[in-house]
Design an enzyme around this catalytic site. Structure first.
Site, PDB file in Angstrom:
ATOM      1  N   ASP A  63       0.848  -1.189   0.000  1.00 48.38           N
ATOM      2  CA  ASP A  63       0.000   0.000   0.000  1.00 48.38           C
ATOM      3  C   ASP A  63       0.886   1.243   0.000  1.00 48.38           C
ATOM      4  OD1 ASP A  63      -2.973   0.915   0.452  1.00 48.38           O
ATOM      5  OD2 ASP A  63      -1.749   2.183   1.743  1.00 48.38           O
ATOM      6  N   ILE A  64       0.592   2.190  -0.880  1.00 43.52           N
ATOM      7  CA  ILE A  64       1.367   3.433  -0.944  1.00 43.52           C
ATOM      8  C   ILE A  64       1.041   4.279   0.276  1.00 43.52           C
ATOM      9  CG2 ILE A  64       1.878   5.497  -2.294  1.00 43.52           C
ATOM     10  CD1 ILE A  64       0.887   3.969  -4.769  1.00 43.52           C
ATOM     11  N   GLU A 101      -4.783   2.371  -4.115  1.00 45.30           N
ATOM     12  CA  GLU A 101      -3.317   2.449  -4.116  1.00 45.30           C
ATOM     13  C   GLU A 101      -2.679   1.183  -3.569  1.00 45.30           C
ATOM     14  OE1 GLU A 101      -4.645   4.622  -0.274  1.00 45.30           O
ATOM     15  OE2 GLU A 101      -5.421   4.213  -2.291  1.00 45.30           O
TER      16      GLU A 101
END
Length: 324
Positions: free
Chosen positions: A188-189, A232
């Site tokens: 996950d960003i 994301e």
């Protein structure tokens, strides 16, 4: 490049798409392999194997676009080799052309029944070989392209969630059957909403594209799968991979993101970072595997982001310590 652009490019280049493809030639007589190489080597990348075991290993490690397979080989023959290919998920879609000196109708039927897509008689006619190979390669590339329209995320051009879930189900079953490791990474960003709020959604889309390619470049085996899971978040499927192998991939990703150095004023570092959760079989099912990786992802977030966590007792590793 959008999926629409890819479609247009594919249509415009349909007559060129086959050249440069990889062909595996399997024959126990090196002279026969050399002859086919002389015929096809200028237009295609030609690999070679002299027995069934070599052929199956080459298929799994190189994923050729087409196999030219001798029928009569010692030990395991071409017909049985083809049957094994068609029963092996990751190589089942590779078309097989049998190269045979057999003449009887029943022998021809055996080639079709084994899963062959075509056959060519010995001695090989160069023009016939060229045309049969080109025709099958064109059909395979068109089939692969149509599948990509269903399974590719239009923004990032990596696989989408549908493909991720189908592949995870298949690889999970294979890992159980073969008693092999299957590693799953969920990435996950970090602080992506803040990045979108500050830099705008177009810039955010570009970040998603860049990070997708970074993750893909860090997991390059033919059987590795990188998919956009949602928003994301990305999922990375690593068949036949131990915890050490998965953490090695995670290290590469964290280091590569630091090298990419996309400025992020609101992240834990002055550049875009990511958090990663890693889980490995055995598990009861794919849902349990995803839940385990997600749990480690949340732990990585809670531990300050820009790191990975592995179940059950592995320690986290940040980009700073990776770089060191």
């Amino acid at each position: 490049m959008t999926v629409g652009n890819i479609l247009l490019d594919h249509i415009n280049n349909k007559n060129l798409v086959c050249f440069g493809s990889t062909i595996l030639v399997v024959d126990d007589q090196p002279a026969n392999i050399q002859l086919i190489y002389q015929i096809l080597g200028d237009d295609y990348k030609v690999l070679m194997a002299t027995n069934s075991e070599e052929a199956l290993n080459m298929c799994k490690t190189h994923l050729p676009d087409l196999v030219l397979l001798d029928v009569m080989m010692p030990d395991v023959g071409g017909l049985e080799t083809c049957r094994i290919m068609k029963q092996t998920h990751e190589i089942a879609d590779i078309p097989v052309i049998f190269v045979t000196g057999l003449q009887k109708l029943a022998e021809e039927d055996a080639c079709w029944d084994a899963g062959g897509a075509d056959f060519i008689r010995k001695p090989v006619n160069p023009k016939t070989l060229h045309n049969r190979v080109k025709s099958l390669l064109l059909m395979k590339h068109q089939s692969d392209f149509l599948k990509s329209l269903v399974y590719i995320d239009s923004l990032t051009l990596v696989y989408n969630r549908r493909y991720f879930e189908e592949t995870l189900t298949t690889q999970f079953a294979l890992s159980q059957r073969n008693s092999s490791d299957l590693a799953l990474m969920m990435l996950d960003i970090d602080c992506f909403k803040q990045y979108n709020d500050t830099e705008g959604h177009l810039a955010g889309d570009e970040v998603l594209r860049k990070i997708a390619q970074v993750v893909k470049s860090c997991s390059q085996r033919p059987t590795d799968v990188v998919a956009r899971y949602g928003g994301e978040e990305f999922g990375i499927i690593l068949p036949n991979t131990s915890i050490d192998g998965a953490t090695s991939v995670a290290n590469k990703i964290l280091s590569s993101l630091k090298t990419l150095n996309i400025y992020h004023p609101d992240s834990v570092e002055p550049y875009v970072t990511a958090s990663i959760g890693i889980a490995i079989t055995p598990k009861l099912d794919t849902v349990s595997l995803i839940d385990a990786a997600d749990k480690q992802l949340y732990i990585a977030k809670a531990n300050g982001r820009n790191c990975y966590e592995v179940e059950p007792t592995q320690t986290s590793l940040t980009a700073e310590s990776v770089a060191g």
